[in-house]
Enzyme design. Structure first.
Site: not given
Ligand SMILES: Cc1cc2nc3c(=O)[nH]c(=O)nc-3n(C[C@H](O)[C@H](O)[C@H](O)COP(=O)(O)OP(=O)(O)OC[C@H]3O[C@@H](n4cnc5c(N)ncnc54)[C@H](O)[C@@H]3O)c2cc1C
Length: 472
Positions: A273, A380, A339, A357, A304, A276
């Site tokens: 993590e 996102w 998360n 988003w 959208w 990341w």
């Protein structure tokens, strides 16, 4: 001539294991330390009550107490750093400015401008890697380019890490060389909330290194279970360190050191993590356009179809999808969100409500205590399938399945949507499917005490697929 250095702290609010500070102290006879409340950032915040301000204030107060004990002080100013830093450099007759690098586009521009300006005046500028473990030039693929897929990046990251001896440096900061300044405007004596026009507020997580290290120590007891427990919000078994690492109360090396203390799956998953985190920082640094655009350019063509009314209900936690509403209410109340739930609500906003988003990202940016542009944007764009190494567009989280899988007894839902707490652990995921008797028993009437689902998941799924396919 006395060699005088200024260390400018920004998102690295600590005095231990601090790269820039350690170097400023090492290279100078006198070192001053400053924090500037940046008016250009603060003026963009929409509310005068912001937990992050209190978090920062608490972190700075702790620093000041430590400095005062050593006979030194923290110099605090309010204004535009492009004005305030050169002013301080003049006032204190500084020879060298030291800071840790920040990879956000606006911060890079600010630092470049200040560097150019001061270099013209003969001031030496020193910037350091501190906020990440590896910067964008350190973990590259065979073509010497930044990786765009996480797994090979992670493998190369680990290979680089293992190939280096005593890789987790600990930067010693000899604080005795820090100096005091008579115009330092003590945080402890002056009402800084008033100066910067904010109101002190309560926060579940209190800022400062003492709290951060205590939390890190506590997490040590759970880290072996991390792989198993990390996806269940009600267990609260992740580290909850993201705000501390965001504000730099902890160093990234503190985190890495702990992740390599053990060799089980818990430790390695946690390290993953953190990798990341480095990955998204590198992506933002290398591709600053992601701040406003899809990483995959073709997705900028998506039209959208979602409405503002649905976006508003999502923000307020009134969608009629209990897991989504519980997560959003938790965010609004606490500034925190697990998360798994960030993924659920982001997928719901983009692929069920069909809202861009960027709107969700901005809302998170306003609310999250741990808000970090690189991680937030990465999360996102991953959820919306527009990002680097994102999930494929046709993978659409089913909020009901997510709810049953990750909050099977509805414990998290009950905490944040108490009106649903008397429903059975089956119905709590689908309260709109309850009959009148079940609603009477649960003392909750759907449409009155809790909303009907604002859209049908199944119907929206088809629309989402069509919306994404239309750009192909
Ligand atoms: C839509 C969305 C938005 C997000 N926004 C942010 C944000 O603004 N700030 C933020 O720090 N994280 C963000 N994340 C990542 C992640 O959700 C949080 O870092 C995590 O929930 C923080 O809890 P923790 O400290 O208990 O994490 P742990 O599970 O204990 O993980 C340890 C640390 O690793 C880092 N980390 C973990 N997961 C990720 C990840 N996916 N991406 C990047 N870093 C990670 C964090 O620094 C975290 O503190 C976002 C994820 C999504 C899906």
């Amino acid at each position: 001539m006395t060699m005088k250095n200024l260390c400018w702290i920004r998102r690295d609010l600590r005095l231990h294991d601090h790269h820039a500070l350690s170097m400023a102290l090492k290279n100078g006879e006198e070192t001053y330390i400053t924090f500037i409340f940046d008016e250009t950032i603060l003026k963009k915040l929409t509310s005068p009550i912001d937990r992050r301000i209190t978090f920062i204030m608490d972190s700075l107060k702790e620093i000041e107490v430590s400095l005062n004990k050593l006979g030194a002080s923290l110099i605090v100013r309010y204004g535009d750093p492009k004005v305030e830093i050169p002013k301080l450099v003049d006032e204190l007759k500084i020879n060298g400015l030291y800071f840790n690098r920040d990879y956000e586009p606006s911060a890079k521009k600010r630092d470049e401008d200040i560097t150019k300006n001061l270099q013209k005046k003969g001031i030496d500028i020193f910037s350091f890697k501190d906020h990440v473990f590896y910067e964008k030039t350190e973990v590259l693929n065979g073509q010497r380019e930044v990786y765009k897929v996480f797994t090979p990046y992670k493998n190369k990251w680990l290979e680089t890490f293992r190939s280096q001896e005593s890789v987790v440096a600990n930067y010693k900061c000899n604080l005795k060389k820090l100096k005091t300044n008579k115009n330092s405007n003590s945080l402890l004596k002056v009402d800084w909330y008033k100066i910067i026009n904010f109101i002190e507020t309560e926060s579940i997580l209190k800022g400062g290194t003492t709290h951060a290290l205590k939390r890190l120590e506590n997490f040590k007891k759970n880290i072996s279970n991390y792989k198993m427990a990390r996806d269940i919000p009600a267990l609260n078994q992740t580290s909850n360190l993201s705000a501390y690492i965001r504000m730099g109360n902890l160093s990234i090396r503190d985190m890495i050191r702990m992740s390599i203390e053990g060799f089980d799956e818990g430790h390695s998953t946690w390290l993953s993590e953190i990798i990341w985190r480095d990955f998204y920082q590198v992506i933002l640094d290398a591709y600053p356009k992601v701040e406003t655009h899809c990483f995959k350019a073709e997705y900028d063509k998506i039209e959208w179809a979602g409405s503002n009314a649905h976006f508003k209900l999502w923000c307020e936690g009134k969608t009629g999808y209990p897991i989504v509403d519980a997560a959003m209410r938790c965010l609004n109340e606490s500034g925190l969100m697990h998360n798994r739930l960030r993924m659920v609500v982001a997928s719901f906003l983009t692929k069920t409500l069909l809202v861009d988003w960027r709107k969700g990202e901005h809302y998170f940016a306003e609310k999250l205590l741990d808000y970090d542009l690189a991680a937030n944007n990465g999360g996102w764009q991953w959820s919306a399938s527009t990002g680097v190494d994102a999930q494929p567009y046709f993978r659409i989280f089913n909020p009901y399945n997510q709810s049953e899988k990750f909050d099977s007894d509805g414990l998290f839902i009950k905490e944040w949507c108490p009106e649903l707490k008397l429903f059975s652990s089956k119905l709590i995921h689908y309260p709109h499917e309850s009959d009148m008797v079940e609603q009477i028993e649960a003392k909750c009437f759907i449409g009155k005490d809790y909303p009907h689902p604002i859209v049908s998941y199944k119907g929206q799924k088809e629309k989402a697929l069509a919306m994404y396919k239309a750009i192909k």
